[in-house]
Design an enzyme around this catalytic site. Structure first.
Site, PDB file in Angstrom:
ATOM      1  N   ALA A 151     -16.228  -6.114  15.184  1.00  0.00           N
ATOM      2  CA  ALA A 151     -15.045  -5.435  15.706  1.00  0.00           C
ATOM      3  C   ALA A 151     -14.529  -4.344  14.779  1.00  0.00           C
ATOM      4  CB  ALA A 151     -13.925  -6.461  15.942  1.00  0.00           C
ATOM      5  N   LYS A 152     -14.857  -4.418  13.484  1.00  0.00           N
ATOM      6  CA  LYS A 152     -14.451  -3.423  12.480  1.00  0.00           C
ATOM      7  C   LYS A 152     -12.946  -3.158  12.526  1.00  0.00           C
ATOM      8  CE  LYS A 152     -18.994  -1.212  12.390  1.00  0.00           C
ATOM      9  NZ  LYS A 152     -19.651  -1.941  13.502  1.00  0.00           N
ATOM     10  N   ARG A 153     -12.167  -4.221  12.506  1.00  0.00           N
ATOM     11  CA  ARG A 153     -10.716  -4.086  12.556  1.00  0.00           C
ATOM     12  C   ARG A 153     -10.153  -3.764  11.173  1.00  0.00           C
ATOM     13  NH1 ARG A 153     -11.787  -3.614  17.373  1.00  0.00           N
ATOM     14  NH2 ARG A 153     -10.934  -4.966  18.993  1.00  0.00           N
TER      15      ARG A 153
END
Length: 267
Positions: A84-86
């Site tokens: 998700a690369k949050r």
């Protein structure tokens, strides 16, 4: 990884792949694609890594398909990494952590990828929750895309990438003292070449798992991984998606493709 080797299969339902599998580019096609991959290779590989953006593009129904995949993987004791690369700050980062790492959340995975470019410490809510729930995070540190160097290499001997690796090592120190890997992993591209050495990164000292995208269709081989990561290779988890997924939709063909990729990974 000890039981099944270092292969992680990415679940990346790009429109072209859905079409190649004879599936519609909608939530139903997405779900069928994802569950087929789970059924075919879930018990064969170390983890599955759904690419969250490719579920989000279908809105709430796409996220529902992701929720079902994560739930069924958990029921089958298959580890999942939500790609998700949050990354954010304060209460917003805490909300992201709650979504992806809290026990009982419909989106809870075993690990989630995080972006540290608002400052490594901005990730603290996720780092703490992962440790508390027995989950993990993979923090972007040194990626293979050409644009990444403008940020990650900045600082020379005191590069951004090196600072991220040093911070992760500090968070994993207690686990290292206990003889295990910590819950803070890093994302380091399989095709970064000499950058690890050039920037002075001691990835073995991180004492966390290293997610190394780039195997297969992106050009890296198992031998490349071993050479690139050197002493840290023991902790490398290698994702592959297109190289394996294009063998579908037949489950036996997917299993065979995963087996060939796994056989090419030494150690």
């Amino acid at each position: 990884m000890q039981a099944r080797g270092r292969l992680c299969v990415g679940i990346a339902p790009h429109p072209a792949l859905l079409a190649a599998w004879g599936l519609a580019d909608d939530a139903a096609g997405l779900e069928r694609f994802s569950l087929t991959v789970l059924e075919a290779v879930g018990e064969q590989v170390a983890a599955l890594k759904p690419q969250v953006a490719l579920f989000e593009r279908h809105g709430s129904r796409g996220l529902a398909a992701l929720e079902r995949l994560l739930a069924e993987a958990a029921d089958a004791s298959v580890l999942t990494i939500a790609d998700a690369k949050r990354g954010d700050i304060g209460s917003t980062m805490a909300a992201y952590a709650d979504a992806w790492l809290r026990d009982g959340s419909a989106l809870a995975a075993d690990a989630v990828t995080l972006s540290p470019y608002l400052g490594y410490e901005s990730l603290r809510p996720a780092l703490e929750l992962a440790g508390a729930t027995g989950r993990g995070v993979f923090v972007l540190a040194l990626t293979s895309n050409p644009e990444g160097a403008s940020v990650q290499h900045a600082g020379g001997a005191d590069s951004v990438a090196r600072r991220i690796a040093t911070a992760a090592a500090a968070d994993n120190r207690a686990a290292a003292d206990a003889g295990g890997l910590g819950s803070v992993g890093l994302v380091v591209g399989a095709t970064v070449g000499s950058a690890i050495v050039d920037l002075g990164l001691d990835l073995a000292a991180v004492n966390g798992p290293l997610l190394a995208p780039g195997l297969g269709a992106q050009g890296a081989t198992g031998a490349d991984l071993a050479a690139t990561f050197g002493p840290a290779y023991a902790n490398v988890l290698a994702p592959s998606s297109r190289e394996i997924l294009r063998a579908g939709p037949d489950p036996a063909a997917l299993r065979a493709a995963a087996g060939r990729t796994l056989a090419g990974l030494s150690g």
